[in-house]
Design a protein around this motif. Structure first.
Motif, PDB file in Angstrom:
ATOM      1  N   VAL A  55      23.578  66.489  56.506  1.00 40.73           N
ATOM      2  CA  VAL A  55      23.191  67.804  56.209  1.00 40.73           C
ATOM      3  C   VAL A  55      24.004  68.178  54.989  1.00 40.73           C
ATOM      4  N   ILE A  56      25.301  67.527  55.140  1.00 43.05           N
ATOM      5  CA  ILE A  56      26.191  67.869  53.960  1.00 43.05           C
ATOM      6  C   ILE A  56      25.650  67.412  52.676  1.00 43.05           C
ATOM      7  N   LEU A 182      34.708  73.979  58.884  1.00 42.77           N
ATOM      8  CA  LEU A 182      33.617  74.680  58.921  1.00 42.77           C
ATOM      9  C   LEU A 182      33.817  76.189  59.210  1.00 42.77           C
ATOM     10  N   LYS A 183      33.377  77.030  58.493  1.00 40.29           N
ATOM     11  CA  LYS A 183      33.419  78.434  58.684  1.00 40.29           C
ATOM     12  C   LYS A 183      31.994  79.205  59.063  1.00 40.29           C
ATOM     13  N   PHE A 184      31.896  80.169  59.818  1.00 45.79           N
ATOM     14  CA  PHE A 184      30.851  81.068  59.749  1.00 45.79           C
ATOM     15  C   PHE A 184      31.261  82.300  59.220  1.00 45.79           C
ATOM     16  N   ASP A 226      28.672  82.949  50.480  1.00 50.94           N
ATOM     17  CA  ASP A 226      27.288  83.640  51.174  1.00 50.94           C
ATOM     18  C   ASP A 226      27.501  84.125  52.781  1.00 50.94           C
ATOM     19  N   SER A 227      26.999  85.369  53.001  1.00 52.45           N
ATOM     20  CA  SER A 227      27.368  85.869  54.248  1.00 52.45           C
ATOM     21  C   SER A 227      26.415  85.176  55.103  1.00 52.45           C
ATOM     22  N   SER A 240      33.706  74.633  48.452  1.00 54.34           N
ATOM     23  CA  SER A 240      33.133  75.161  49.590  1.00 54.34           C
ATOM     24  C   SER A 240      31.750  74.926  49.383  1.00 54.34           C
ATOM     25  N   LEU A 241      30.957  74.664  50.359  1.00 54.47           N
ATOM     26  CA  LEU A 241      29.537  74.359  50.521  1.00 54.47           C
ATOM     27  C   LEU A 241      28.720  75.174  51.382  1.00 54.47           C
ATOM     28  N   ASN A 242      27.613  75.779  50.927  1.00 49.14           N
ATOM     29  CA  ASN A 242      26.851  76.566  52.121  1.00 49.14           C
ATOM     30  C   ASN A 242      25.917  75.527  52.771  1.00 49.14           C
ATOM     31  N   LEU A 243      25.967  75.498  54.116  1.00 51.29           N
ATOM     32  CA  LEU A 243      25.124  74.532  54.875  1.00 51.29           C
ATOM     33  C   LEU A 243      23.915  75.154  55.425  1.00 51.29           C
ATOM     34  N   ASP A 244      23.546  76.485  55.239  1.00 44.56           N
ATOM     35  CA  ASP A 244      22.383  77.249  55.891  1.00 44.56           C
ATOM     36  C   ASP A 244      21.286  76.537  55.122  1.00 44.56           C
ATOM     37  N   PRO A 245      20.105  76.446  55.677  1.00 44.48           N
ATOM     38  CA  PRO A 245      19.706  76.569  56.923  1.00 44.48           C
ATOM     39  C   PRO A 245      19.877  75.231  57.843  1.00 44.48           C
ATOM     40  N   LEU A 246      20.473  74.292  57.420  1.00 44.96           N
ATOM     41  CA  LEU A 246      20.288  73.053  58.063  1.00 44.96           C
ATOM     42  C   LEU A 246      21.403  72.878  59.184  1.00 44.96           C
ATOM     43  N   LEU A 247      22.548  73.794  59.111  1.00 45.64           N
ATOM     44  CA  LEU A 247      23.596  73.995  60.064  1.00 45.64           C
ATOM     45  C   LEU A 247      23.673  75.277  60.320  1.00 45.64           C
ATOM     46  N   ILE A 248      22.993  76.009  61.589  1.00 46.90           N
ATOM     47  CA  ILE A 248      23.601  77.781  61.618  1.00 46.90           C
ATOM     48  C   ILE A 248      24.002  77.917  62.800  1.00 46.90           C
ATOM     49  N   HIS A 249      24.474  79.165  62.873  1.00 48.03           N
ATOM     50  CA  HIS A 249      25.007  79.821  64.151  1.00 48.03           C
ATOM     51  C   HIS A 249      24.283  81.052  64.658  1.00 48.03           C
ATOM     52  N   GLU A 250      23.773  80.879  65.880  1.00 56.44           N
ATOM     53  CA  GLU A 250      23.064  81.756  66.465  1.00 56.44           C
ATOM     54  C   GLU A 250      23.631  82.230  67.729  1.00 56.44           C
TER      55      GLU A 250
END
Length: 317
Positions: A55-56, A182-184, A226-227, A240-250
């Motif tokens: 993913v990264i 990792l931060k959401f 990114d929010s 920092s690196l945005n991992l959406d949508p391969l790793l998501i918090h739902e």
């Protein structure tokens, strides 16, 4: 030499949640003795590592490709859509290896600066840790459901004895993950006093360690992330690196709130996700229409970036 207990505790408390939450199962009473359950979570930890690094790497490549100055990796482009649509453990490892080589060939310093050294030696050959990751996959691929049912206790012990040092070598090589988090990012507030530059207060959850009781925090910064996305952030360098949508918090998908890995798709609007811990599986169609559409658009963009040859000016054919 067996892994030190102190480092095992550091993994449980300080590694990224997608890895730590699987590894901790190896410390439970039912998994302590060599047997089918211990073997299952030894291999599951290896697969979680491959997914996470995959993913990264893909998101790192996406960041570069979106600048439109280079063509996608030839080693991935020819068959990317088929592989990305059904990523197995082996495909995640391929994404890691080939994507990292491509980043190095283009003189890109990745967000995790230590990752190239984890994968390759100075001469460009695979490192011992990378070979151990490949050997874990080889063991798993040799274990069909029928073969596992036929194994005797002594054979499970032999397999656990073979796999344990391989996994430990990989984990010890990944000690640099303790320097990342990792931060959401759940929300961003704009602060704009008169005659002053705007600042952005980020509300986020830290997705670190094996507990899903994610700690909240707030930081005010001059620029914004990114929010509603999971961000990989360096504790030292500020990258920092945005991992959406391969790793998501739902919160409202699957069986329970969790962190979910992208797990393939029949079409970009029918993406499948698998929980890191106890959230089960779901498809994007289970989400609110706006979020489902957002995920579909992002996944379609992934396929376009990696699988479509690009002209020298950076535009798709």
């Amino acid at each position: 030499m067996a892994m030190k207990e102190r480092y095992a505790r550091e993994i449980i408390n300080g590694f990224p949640y997608p890895i730590a939450t699987v590894f901790i199962r190896l410390r439970t009473d039912e998994c302590m003795d060599p047997g089918p359950l211990r073997l299952k979570y030894l291999l599951a930890t290896g697969e979680a590592i491959a997914r996470f690094l995959g993913v990264i790497t893909l998101c790192e490549c996406r960041r570069v490709l979106e600048q439109g100055e280079v063509a996608p990796p030839k080693s991935l482009a020819a068959n990317f859509k088929a592989q990305f649509s059904r990523p197995s453990w082996g495909i995640w490892l391929q994404f890691v290896r080939e994507g990292s080589r491509w980043l190095a060939d283009n003189d890109v310093t990745p967000t995790i600066t230590e990752l190239p050294g984890f994968l390759f030696t100075g001469s460009g050959k695979e490192s011992d840790a990378a070979r151990a990751m490949a050997e874990l996959l080889t063991v798993r691929n040799g274990l069909s459901h029928e073969k596992l049912k036929a194994l005797h206790p002594g054979e499970f012990r032999q397999l656990c004895d073979r796999v344990t040092p391989l996994l430990e070598e990989v984990l010890e090589g990944l000690d640099f993950l303790l320097d990342y988090e990792l931060k959401f990012v759940s929300a961003i507030e704009v602060l704009k006093p008169r005659r002053r530059d705007a600042a952005f207060r980020h509300r986020f959850k830290r997705i670190i360690g094996s507990s899903d009781d994610f700690h909240g925090d707030r930081h005010t910064m001059p620029a914004f992330h990114d929010s509603t996305a999971i961000i990989l952030a360096s504790l030292e360098g500020g990258h920092s690196l945005n991992l959406d949508p391969l790793l998501i918090h739902e919160e409202n998908a699957g069986k329970a709130p969790d962190i979910f890995f992208y797990n393939g798709m029949k079409a970009s609007d029918k993406a499948e996700y698998a929980a890191c811990k106890h959230g089960g599986n779901f498809t994007a169609t289970d989400l609110e229409p706006e979020r489902a559409g957002e995920i579909g658009d992002e996944l379609a963009a992934f396929v376009a970036l990696f699988g479509t040859p690009q002209e020298e000016n950076g535009h798709d054919h």
